[in-house]
Design a protein around this motif. Sequence first.
Motif, PDB file in Angstrom:
ATOM      1  N   GLU A  24     -28.190 -24.286   9.121  1.00 49.93           N
ATOM      2  CA  GLU A  24     -26.913 -24.206   9.828  1.00 49.93           C
ATOM      3  C   GLU A  24     -26.819 -22.997  10.754  1.00 49.93           C
ATOM      4  O   GLU A  24     -26.023 -22.995  11.691  1.00 49.93           O
ATOM      5  N   ARG A  25     -27.610 -21.957  10.489  1.00 49.72           N
ATOM      6  CA  ARG A  25     -27.513 -20.718  11.263  1.00 49.72           C
ATOM      7  C   ARG A  25     -28.905 -20.211  11.614  1.00 49.72           C
ATOM      8  O   ARG A  25     -29.882 -20.560  10.960  1.00 49.72           O
ATOM      9  N   ALA A  26     -28.962 -19.350  12.638  1.00 52.37           N
ATOM     10  CA  ALA A  26     -30.251 -18.811  13.062  1.00 52.37           C
ATOM     11  C   ALA A  26     -30.118 -17.362  13.494  1.00 52.37           C
ATOM     12  O   ALA A  26     -29.036 -16.907  13.872  1.00 52.37           O
ATOM     13  N   VAL A  27     -31.239 -16.668  13.458  1.00 50.68           N
ATOM     14  CA  VAL A  27     -31.359 -15.311  13.987  1.00 50.68           C
ATOM     15  C   VAL A  27     -32.597 -15.310  14.873  1.00 50.68           C
ATOM     16  O   VAL A  27     -33.603 -15.923  14.538  1.00 50.68           O
ATOM     17  N   ALA A  28     -32.517 -14.650  16.025  1.00 53.73           N
ATOM     18  CA  ALA A  28     -33.632 -14.603  16.963  1.00 53.73           C
ATOM     19  C   ALA A  28     -33.977 -13.163  17.298  1.00 53.73           C
ATOM     20  O   ALA A  28     -33.139 -12.423  17.810  1.00 53.73           O
ATOM     21  N   THR A  29     -35.204 -12.764  17.012  1.00 49.23           N
ATOM     22  CA  THR A  29     -35.653 -11.406  17.292  1.00 49.23           C
ATOM     23  C   THR A  29     -37.156 -11.321  17.126  1.00 49.23           C
ATOM     24  O   THR A  29     -37.758 -12.116  16.405  1.00 49.23           O
ATOM     25  N   ASP A  30     -37.762 -10.351  17.797  1.00 45.04           N
ATOM     26  CA  ASP A  30     -39.166 -10.031  17.574  1.00 45.04           C
ATOM     27  C   ASP A  30     -39.302  -8.788  16.704  1.00 45.04           C
ATOM     28  O   ASP A  30     -40.401  -8.419  16.313  1.00 45.04           O
ATOM     29  N   LEU A  31     -38.182  -8.153  16.396  1.00 41.72           N
ATOM     30  CA  LEU A  31     -38.188  -6.940  15.570  1.00 41.72           C
ATOM     31  C   LEU A  31     -37.863  -7.301  14.124  1.00 41.72           C
ATOM     32  O   LEU A  31     -36.725  -7.631  13.803  1.00 41.72           O
ATOM     33  N   MET A  32     -38.854  -7.216  13.268  1.00 36.45           N
ATOM     34  CA  MET A  32     -38.632  -7.590  11.874  1.00 36.45           C
ATOM     35  C   MET A  32     -37.693  -6.617  11.183  1.00 36.45           C
ATOM     36  O   MET A  32     -37.017  -6.973  10.225  1.00 36.45           O
ATOM     37  N   SER A  33     -37.578  -5.395  11.691  1.00 33.34           N
ATOM     38  CA  SER A  33     -36.604  -4.455  11.125  1.00 33.34           C
ATOM     39  C   SER A  33     -35.181  -4.970  11.345  1.00 33.34           C
ATOM     40  O   SER A  33     -34.308  -4.768  10.499  1.00 33.34           O
ATOM     41  N   ASP A  34     -34.928  -5.659  12.470  1.00 33.08           N
ATOM     42  CA  ASP A  34     -33.614  -6.264  12.689  1.00 33.08           C
ATOM     43  C   ASP A  34     -33.350  -7.368  11.676  1.00 33.08           C
ATOM     44  O   ASP A  34     -32.234  -7.511  11.176  1.00 33.08           O
ATOM     45  N   VAL A  35     -34.361  -8.141  11.371  1.00 33.10           N
ATOM     46  CA  VAL A  35     -34.200  -9.215  10.374  1.00 33.10           C
ATOM     47  C   VAL A  35     -33.821  -8.600   9.035  1.00 33.10           C
ATOM     48  O   VAL A  35     -32.894  -9.068   8.364  1.00 33.10           O
ATOM     49  N   LEU A  36     -34.512  -7.553   8.651  1.00 31.97           N
ATOM     50  CA  LEU A  36     -34.214  -6.895   7.377  1.00 31.97           C
ATOM     51  C   LEU A  36     -32.818  -6.294   7.372  1.00 31.97           C
ATOM     52  O   LEU A  36     -32.151  -6.258   6.345  1.00 31.97           O
ATOM     53  N   ALA A  37     -32.355  -5.843   8.531  1.00 28.47           N
ATOM     54  CA  ALA A  37     -31.062  -5.171   8.616  1.00 28.47           C
ATOM     55  C   ALA A  37     -29.877  -6.129   8.639  1.00 28.47           C
ATOM     56  O   ALA A  37     -28.836  -5.837   8.054  1.00 28.47           O
ATOM     57  N   PHE A  38     -29.993  -7.287   9.299  1.00 31.07           N
ATOM     58  CA  PHE A  38     -28.790  -8.103   9.460  1.00 31.07           C
ATOM     59  C   PHE A  38     -28.946  -9.594   9.226  1.00 31.07           C
ATOM     60  O   PHE A  38     -27.970 -10.328   9.325  1.00 31.07           O
ATOM     61  N   GLU A  40     -29.478 -13.168   7.176  1.00 29.69           N
ATOM     62  CA  GLU A  40     -28.938 -13.726   5.939  1.00 29.69           C
ATOM     63  C   GLU A  40     -29.951 -14.696   5.343  1.00 29.69           C
ATOM     64  O   GLU A  40     -30.765 -15.253   6.074  1.00 29.69           O
ATOM     65  N   PRO A  41     -29.872 -14.935   4.048  1.00 31.09           N
ATOM     66  CA  PRO A  41     -30.710 -15.981   3.470  1.00 31.09           C
ATOM     67  C   PRO A  41     -30.323 -17.346   4.051  1.00 31.09           C
ATOM     68  O   PRO A  41     -29.203 -17.538   4.538  1.00 31.09           O
ATOM     69  N   ASN A  42     -31.261 -18.255   4.000  1.00 33.32           N
ATOM     70  CA  ASN A  42     -31.033 -19.654   4.393  1.00 33.32           C
ATOM     71  C   ASN A  42     -30.716 -19.840   5.868  1.00 33.32           C
ATOM     72  O   ASN A  42     -29.946 -20.726   6.226  1.00 33.32           O
ATOM     73  N   VAL A  43     -31.281 -18.989   6.735  1.00 35.34           N
ATOM     74  CA  VAL A  43     -31.145 -19.171   8.175  1.00 35.34           C
ATOM     75  C   VAL A  43     -32.536 -19.445   8.751  1.00 35.34           C
ATOM     76  O   VAL A  43     -33.549 -19.284   8.074  1.00 35.34           O
ATOM     77  N   LEU A  44     -32.571 -19.843   9.992  1.00 36.70           N
ATOM     78  CA  LEU A  44     -33.822 -20.034  10.724  1.00 36.70           C
ATOM     79  C   LEU A  44     -34.147 -18.739  11.452  1.00 36.70           C
ATOM     80  O   LEU A  44     -33.291 -18.184  12.143  1.00 36.70           O
ATOM     81  N   LEU A  45     -35.370 -18.247  11.295  1.00 36.13           N
ATOM     82  CA  LEU A  45     -35.831 -17.087  12.050  1.00 36.13           C
ATOM     83  C   LEU A  45     -36.573 -17.599  13.280  1.00 36.13           C
ATOM     84  O   LEU A  45     -37.553 -18.327  13.158  1.00 36.13           O
ATOM     85  N   ILE A  46     -36.070 -17.227  14.462  1.00 32.75           N
ATOM     86  CA  ILE A  46     -36.708 -17.581  15.722  1.00 32.75           C
ATOM     87  C   ILE A  46     -37.367 -16.317  16.246  1.00 32.75           C
ATOM     88  O   ILE A  46     -36.705 -15.300  16.445  1.00 32.75           O
ATOM     89  N   THR A  47     -38.688 -16.357  16.468  1.00 31.23           N
ATOM     90  CA  THR A  47     -39.404 -15.151  16.873  1.00 31.23           C
ATOM     91  C   THR A  47     -40.616 -15.478  17.735  1.00 31.23           C
ATOM     92  O   THR A  47     -41.167 -16.567  17.653  1.00 31.23           O
ATOM     93  N   GLY A  48     -40.997 -14.510  18.523  1.00 31.73           N
ATOM     94  CA  GLY A  48     -42.216 -14.602  19.301  1.00 31.73           C
ATOM     95  C   GLY A  48     -43.331 -13.773  18.687  1.00 31.73           C
ATOM     96  O   GLY A  48     -44.428 -13.693  19.221  1.00 31.73           O
ATOM     97  N   LEU A  49     -43.060 -13.152  17.544  1.00 34.34           N
ATOM     98  CA  LEU A  49     -44.049 -12.342  16.835  1.00 34.34           C
ATOM     99  C   LEU A  49     -44.951 -13.271  16.030  1.00 34.34           C
ATOM    100  O   LEU A  49     -44.583 -13.693  14.937  1.00 34.34           O
ATOM    101  N   HIS A  50     -46.088 -13.581  16.562  1.00 37.87           N
ATOM    102  CA  HIS A  50     -47.005 -14.526  15.922  1.00 37.87           C
ATOM    103  C   HIS A  50     -47.922 -13.783  14.962  1.00 37.87           C
ATOM    104  O   HIS A  50     -49.114 -13.604  15.238  1.00 37.87           O
ATOM    105  N   SER A  51     -47.352 -13.337  13.856  1.00 43.94           N
ATOM    106  CA  SER A  51     -48.139 -12.600  12.862  1.00 43.94           C
ATOM    107  C   SER A  51     -47.629 -12.928  11.468  1.00 43.94           C
ATOM    108  O   SER A  51     -46.495 -13.390  11.297  1.00 43.94           O
ATOM    109  N   PRO A  52     -48.463 -12.654  10.463  1.00 42.69           N
ATOM    110  CA  PRO A  52     -48.020 -12.882   9.080  1.00 42.69           C
ATOM    111  C   PRO A  52     -46.779 -12.067   8.716  1.00 42.69           C
ATOM    112  O   PRO A  52     -46.043 -12.424   7.804  1.00 42.69           O
ATOM    113  N   GLN A  53     -46.544 -10.970   9.452  1.00 43.33           N
ATOM    114  CA  GLN A  53     -45.374 -10.125   9.158  1.00 43.33           C
ATOM    115  C   GLN A  53     -44.075 -10.909   9.295  1.00 43.33           C
ATOM    116  O   GLN A  53     -43.119 -10.675   8.544  1.00 43.33           O
TER     117      GLN A  53
END
Length: 116
Positions: A24-38, A40-53
């Motif tokens: 139902e919701r998504a977050v878009a960022t290439d900065l994984m620190s932003d993901v950790l900071a804001f 939520e569980p059960n969202v889609l992560l949209i990123t251009g960071l093509h790494s295991p991180q």
Amino acid sequence: MTIEEIARIVEGEILCGNKDLNIERAVATDLMSDVLAFAEPNVLLITGLHSPQAVRTAMVVGIPAVLFVRKRDIPETIVNFAKECNITVLATNLSMFETCGRLYMNGLKPVRRAIE
């Protein structure tokens, strides 16, 4: 919206995971620190960071699916790691901007908490 619907909207492909997973919701960022900071569980992560991180960060936060934009070759090691973590992975050739726009226009909402 299901992962299958998301893949169709962004002209992408599902590389592994549950195509019937509902998002139902998504977050878009290439900065994984932003993901950790804001994020939520059960969202889609949209990123251009093509790494295991990206997969590792999703696992830590409780994010069930990662959509890689600007698809180049997504390494098989990332897909295999995602399978181990039970994370659904999609990929699209679209830019992050166009990917987010298409998904938003089709009803996907942003995370509730914004960067402060």
